[in-house]
Design a protein around this motif. Sequence first.
Motif, short mmCIF file in Angstrom:
data_model
loop_
_atom_site.label_atom_id
_atom_site.label_comp_id
_atom_site.label_asym_id
_atom_site.label_seq_id
_atom_site.Cartn_x
_atom_site.Cartn_y
_atom_site.Cartn_z
N GLU A 131 0.73 -1.29 0.05
CA GLU A 131 0.13 0.63 0.01
C GLU A 131 1.02 1.32 -0.13
O GLU A 131 0.52 2.18 -0.63
CB GLU A 131 -0.80 -0.15 0.88
CG GLU A 131 -2.50 -0.37 1.00
CD GLU A 131 -2.63 -0.16 2.32
OE1 GLU A 131 -2.94 1.19 2.22
OE2 GLU A 131 -3.17 -1.10 2.90
N ILE A 132 1.91 1.35 0.66
CA ILE A 132 2.53 2.48 1.21
C ILE A 132 3.73 2.33 0.31
O ILE A 132 4.15 3.36 0.22
CB ILE A 132 2.45 2.33 2.42
CG1 ILE A 132 3.77 1.54 3.39
CG2 ILE A 132 1.76 3.15 2.58
CD1 ILE A 132 3.34 1.65 4.85
N ALA A 133 4.31 1.60 -0.46
CA ALA A 133 5.81 1.05 -0.99
C ALA A 133 5.95 0.40 -1.58
O ALA A 133 7.32 -0.23 -1.69
CB ALA A 133 6.87 1.55 -0.08
N PRO A 134 5.20 -0.32 -2.20
CA PRO A 134 5.70 -1.30 -3.37
C PRO A 134 7.22 -1.23 -4.01
O PRO A 134 6.50 -2.36 -4.83
CB PRO A 134 4.56 -1.15 -4.49
CG PRO A 134 3.77 0.25 -4.89
CD PRO A 134 4.23 1.02 -3.48
N ASP A 135 7.26 -0.44 -4.63
CA ASP A 135 8.58 -0.23 -5.24
C ASP A 135 9.37 0.32 -4.54
O ASP A 135 11.08 0.23 -5.05
CB ASP A 135 8.41 0.63 -6.35
CG ASP A 135 7.41 0.78 -7.40
OD1 ASP A 135 7.70 -0.59 -7.60
OD2 ASP A 135 6.24 2.01 -7.58
N PHE A 136 9.26 -0.02 -2.82
CA PHE A 136 11.17 -0.34 -2.45
C PHE A 136 11.93 -1.12 -2.91
O PHE A 136 11.28 -2.73 -2.92
CB PHE A 136 10.00 -0.45 -0.93
CG PHE A 136 11.31 -0.44 0.13
CD1 PHE A 136 12.52 0.93 0.05
CD2 PHE A 136 11.80 -1.37 0.96
CE1 PHE A 136 13.02 1.29 1.17
CE2 PHE A 136 13.23 -1.91 1.91
CZ PHE A 136 14.08 0.04 1.41
N MET A 137 12.98 -1.71 -2.93
CA MET A 137 13.53 -2.53 -2.68
C MET A 137 14.47 -3.05 -1.89
O MET A 137 15.46 -2.42 -0.81
CB MET A 137 14.98 -2.34 -3.75
CG MET A 137 16.54 -3.34 -4.60
SD MET A 137 14.97 -4.44 -5.69
CE MET A 137 14.29 -2.60 -7.43
N HIS A 138 13.97 -4.37 -1.86
CA HIS A 138 14.76 -5.38 -0.55
C HIS A 138 16.48 -4.75 -1.00
O HIS A 138 16.73 -5.08 -1.96
CB HIS A 138 14.13 -6.50 -0.41
CG HIS A 138 14.55 -7.73 0.37
ND1 HIS A 138 15.88 -7.66 1.13
CD2 HIS A 138 13.52 -8.01 2.19
CE1 HIS A 138 15.76 -8.56 2.55
NE2 HIS A 138 14.51 -8.49 2.53
N PRO A 139 17.21 -4.45 -0.09
CA PRO A 139 18.59 -4.65 0.35
C PRO A 139 19.37 -5.78 -0.21
O PRO A 139 20.48 -5.53 -1.16
CB PRO A 139 18.74 -3.20 1.36
CG PRO A 139 17.50 -3.93 2.98
CD PRO A 139 16.98 -4.27 1.19
N THR A 140 18.91 -7.14 0.47
CA THR A 140 19.63 -8.08 0.50
C THR A 140 19.10 -8.96 -1.09
O THR A 140 19.77 -9.41 -1.35
CB THR A 140 20.19 -9.14 1.23
OG1 THR A 140 18.48 -9.16 1.88
CG2 THR A 140 20.03 -7.93 2.40
#
Length: 165
Positions: A131-140
């Motif tokens: 909902e709030i950050a669908p394009d946030f990239m998981h750093p690992t």
Amino acid sequence: MSHIAFIGIGSNLGDAPGHCREAIARMKAHPHLAIHATSSFYKTQPFGKTDQDWFVNAVVQLETGLGATDLLHVLLNIEQEMGRERREKWGPRKIDLDLLFYDADVIRREQLEVPHPGIAQRRFVLDPMMEIAPDFMHPTLHQTIRVLQSKLKDDFEVTRLPDSV
């Protein structure tokens, strides 16, 4: 310097939605935290220990000048002030605040692991994050929240609660 962090919120004792709202209000009131986004609340089946009441879960995105360890201490203090008792792993809880992500940092310390382990298998984290950050990239894992959520192959029940925030 300011940092972006994502905090997982959960409760399954008493007025679970009320406890989640109170935790969010306490974060909003903290002088070193600024909430930028709050997901809806989700009713979710218990994870790990299944013989307990269902949870209410949400995720907030916040900005802070605190370091990751200091932010963790703020979250633990909020839990303690709200009456959190740590009795058993994955057991019932009045409030649970997890530091999911802190910028794109990877932190491995005895008391702090970021990104929070197991995010890619936890629909109760990924659905609110969508909902709030669908394009946030998981750093690992180097995949977005959208991709991680699409890869879930489970029958874990998560239901968005209407008008929850």
